[in-house]
Design a protein around this motif. Structure first.
Motif, mmCIF file in Angstrom:
data_model
loop_
_atom_site.group_PDB
_atom_site.id
_atom_site.type_symbol
_atom_site.label_atom_id
_atom_site.label_comp_id
_atom_site.label_asym_id
_atom_site.label_seq_id
_atom_site.Cartn_x
_atom_site.Cartn_y
_atom_site.Cartn_z
ATOM 1 N N UNK A 193 0.828 -1.200 0.000
ATOM 2 C CA UNK A 193 0.000 0.000 0.000
ATOM 3 C C UNK A 193 0.857 1.242 0.000
ATOM 4 N N UNK A 194 0.364 2.276 -0.637
ATOM 5 C CA UNK A 194 1.062 3.558 -0.661
ATOM 6 C C UNK A 194 0.150 4.603 -0.041
ATOM 7 N N UNK A 195 0.759 5.454 0.765
ATOM 8 C CA UNK A 195 -0.003 6.535 1.410
ATOM 9 C C UNK A 195 0.238 7.828 0.650
ATOM 10 N N UNK A 196 -0.854 8.558 0.411
ATOM 11 C CA UNK A 196 -0.766 9.837 -0.277
ATOM 12 C C UNK A 196 -1.265 10.927 0.670
ATOM 13 N N UNK A 236 3.542 18.185 4.380
ATOM 14 C CA UNK A 236 3.828 17.551 5.661
ATOM 15 C C UNK A 236 2.557 17.241 6.429
ATOM 16 N N UNK A 237 1.453 17.068 5.756
ATOM 17 C CA UNK A 237 0.166 16.783 6.389
ATOM 18 C C UNK A 237 -0.064 15.272 6.367
ATOM 19 N N UNK A 270 -4.575 10.229 5.890
ATOM 20 C CA UNK A 270 -3.874 9.606 4.771
ATOM 21 C C UNK A 270 -4.802 8.688 3.995
ATOM 22 N N UNK A 271 -4.652 8.697 2.705
ATOM 23 C CA UNK A 271 -5.371 7.759 1.845
ATOM 24 C C UNK A 271 -4.404 6.670 1.415
ATOM 25 N N UNK A 272 -4.733 5.438 1.751
ATOM 26 C CA UNK A 272 -3.900 4.308 1.356
ATOM 27 C C UNK A 272 -4.450 3.717 0.057
#
Length: 90
Positions: free
Chosen positions: A34-37, A42-43, A47-49
């Motif tokens: 999974x990648x977090x965006x 720096x917020x 997070x959207x995975x």
């Protein structure tokens, strides 16, 4: 089976292993993660995975290895011959 006969069998397998160095290598790899965006630079809140899946296939063909493969093959054959001679001496 005597120890010398086992040694000959081991040396025969050593020749097979040395011969396999001339064959190409095929490898398959997959990764699922999974990648977090983050929303901002720096917020890190909210997070959207997003799922991420990667697959790869690679083929390696040994073209030139500085005559190492040939030397290893010759060494394995010499060790096999030595073990066979020891067996005949017994």
């Amino acid at each position: 089976m005597s120890a010398t006969e086992r040694q000959v069998a081991i040396r025969e397998q050593g020749v097979r292993v040395a011969r396999s160095a001339f064959l190409p290598t095929v490898s398959v790899q997959t990764v699922y993660a999974g990648q977090a965006f983050p929303q901002g630079l720096f917020d890190f809140t909210g997070l959207r995975w997003q799922p991420d899946w990667t697959a790869s296939v690679s083929i390696q063909l040994p073209i030139f290895t500085g005559f190492r493969r040939q030397a290893e093959m010759a060494q394995a054959k010499v060790e096999l011959r030595r073990a066979e001679l020891q067996l005949t001496q017994l």
